[in-house]
Motif scaffolding. Structure first.
Motif, PDB file in Angstrom:
ATOM      1  N   ALA A 183      35.464  39.299  47.148  1.00  0.00           N
ATOM      2  CA  ALA A 183      35.944  38.546  45.995  1.00  0.00           C
ATOM      3  C   ALA A 183      37.461  38.425  46.020  1.00  0.00           C
ATOM      4  O   ALA A 183      38.148  39.132  46.767  1.00  0.00           O
ATOM      5  CB  ALA A 183      35.497  39.229  44.708  1.00  0.00           C
ATOM      6  N   SER A 187      40.311  39.435  40.700  1.00  0.00           N
ATOM      7  CA  SER A 187      39.144  39.181  39.853  1.00  0.00           C
ATOM      8  C   SER A 187      38.463  40.470  39.403  1.00  0.00           C
ATOM      9  O   SER A 187      38.607  41.531  40.019  1.00  0.00           O
ATOM     10  CB  SER A 187      38.134  38.317  40.603  1.00  0.00           C
ATOM     11  OG  SER A 187      37.567  39.035  41.683  1.00  0.00           O
ATOM     12  N   LYS A 188      37.674  40.354  38.333  1.00  0.00           N
ATOM     13  CA  LYS A 188      36.879  41.486  37.862  1.00  0.00           C
ATOM     14  C   LYS A 188      35.877  41.911  38.936  1.00  0.00           C
ATOM     15  O   LYS A 188      35.650  43.111  39.142  1.00  0.00           O
ATOM     16  CB  LYS A 188      36.151  41.101  36.573  1.00  0.00           C
ATOM     17  CG  LYS A 188      35.270  42.195  36.014  1.00  0.00           C
ATOM     18  CD  LYS A 188      34.590  41.752  34.726  1.00  0.00           C
ATOM     19  CE  LYS A 188      33.675  42.842  34.180  1.00  0.00           C
ATOM     20  NZ  LYS A 188      33.018  42.420  32.910  1.00  0.00           N
ATOM     21  N   LYS A 189      35.294  40.944  39.627  1.00  0.00           N
ATOM     22  CA  LYS A 189      34.327  41.258  40.679  1.00  0.00           C
ATOM     23  C   LYS A 189      34.962  42.114  41.767  1.00  0.00           C
ATOM     24  O   LYS A 189      34.358  43.084  42.244  1.00  0.00           O
ATOM     25  CB  LYS A 189      33.769  39.973  41.283  1.00  0.00           C
ATOM     26  CG  LYS A 189      32.721  40.207  42.371  1.00  0.00           C
ATOM     27  CD  LYS A 189      32.180  38.887  42.925  1.00  0.00           C
ATOM     28  CE  LYS A 189      31.155  39.138  44.044  1.00  0.00           C
ATOM     29  NZ  LYS A 189      30.642  37.862  44.623  1.00  0.00           N
ATOM     30  N   GLN A 193      33.887  45.846  42.951  1.00  0.00           N
ATOM     31  CA  GLN A 193      33.532  46.121  44.346  1.00  0.00           C
ATOM     32  C   GLN A 193      34.383  47.262  44.900  1.00  0.00           C
ATOM     33  O   GLN A 193      33.870  48.165  45.567  1.00  0.00           O
ATOM     34  CB  GLN A 193      33.726  44.859  45.188  1.00  0.00           C
ATOM     35  CG  GLN A 193      32.681  43.785  44.960  1.00  0.00           C
ATOM     36  CD  GLN A 193      32.929  42.538  45.793  1.00  0.00           C
ATOM     37  OE1 GLN A 193      34.049  42.262  46.231  1.00  0.00           O
ATOM     38  NE2 GLN A 193      31.865  41.775  46.038  1.00  0.00           N
TER      39      GLN A 193
END
Length: 222
Positions: A183, A187-189, A193
């Motif tokens: 990602a 980002s939050k993703k 991760q």
């Protein structure tokens, strides 16, 4: 990949155990995080905010003047500072005169005061937030603070000794190499991760998160 293999790669690139250990950041004990004054947390937040997108060594050289200009960063004062004080600071040659960043001081002071009312101090709040949920803490700081999204909050936490990872360029590159992150780093993703990867390595090794992060960064050739 087992973290032992990553550690071996870092040892090879950095020239051995002593050289690698010398690069590892300090991890502050819970009691010391709680004991640190709220003024020091506001100071370190502000330092990292002013460093963002600027030459770090200039901010470090001028920091004693910042401390003087901001009267020691006492949150109870700065949370309700009159607008004319901020306007004076925007003309103060002792500091970097960036009004947008100057305005973060009262905003973050209010955040610190609100947290201290609920938890006793901002340090107590940080001390009891677990390292296996740094992603949650970073998202909280982004939501409640001013200019504390992205790397600024991560470097702030590292400077005060809170045990967490930093998604530096090298750490991101290493996580991608290990196929653990796909990602966008901001980002939050990506945070989730990275958190999963570091949680797994911490369970495997017992090594502090900030050390895992620094060791991982040392596996990228520069």
């Amino acid at each position: 990949m087992a973290f032992s293999k990553i550690y071996e790669r870092a040892l090879t690139l950095k020239g051995g155990e002593a050289a690698l250990q010398a690069l590892l950041p300090r991890v502050t004990k819970t009691g010391d995080l709680e004991a640190l004054g709220d003024d020091r947390y506001l100071s370190e937040m502000t330092r990292c905010i002013f460093k963002a997108g600027f030459v770090w060594r200039v901010i470090e050289r001028k920091w004693p003047d910042f401390e003087a200009a901001f009267d020691g960063f006492v949150p109870l004062y700065w949370q309700q500072v009159p607008p004319e004080v901020l306007e004076d600071l925007a003309r103060d040659e002792r500091i970097v005169r960036n009004m947008q960043k100057i305005r973060t001081v009262p905003e973050n002071a209010r955040m610190i005061v609100d947290v201290a009312r609920e938890h006793g101090s901002f340090g107590a709040f940080l001390a009891h937030w677990p390292s296996d949920d740094e992603a949650g803490l970073l998202l909280w700081l982004k939501r409640h603070g001013a200019r504390l999204g992205g790397a600024s909050a991560q470097y702030f936490l590292r400077r005060v000794g809170w045990d967490g990872f930093i998604l530096s360029q090298d750490v991101v590159a290493a996580l991608r190499r290990e196929e653990l992150l796909d990602a966008s780093p901001g980002s939050k993703k990506a945070l989730l991760q990275a958190q999963e990867a570091f949680n797994n390595w911490h369970r495997e090794t017992g090594i502090p998160y900030s050390h895992l992060s620094r060791i991982l960064s040392c596996t990228i050739e520069n």
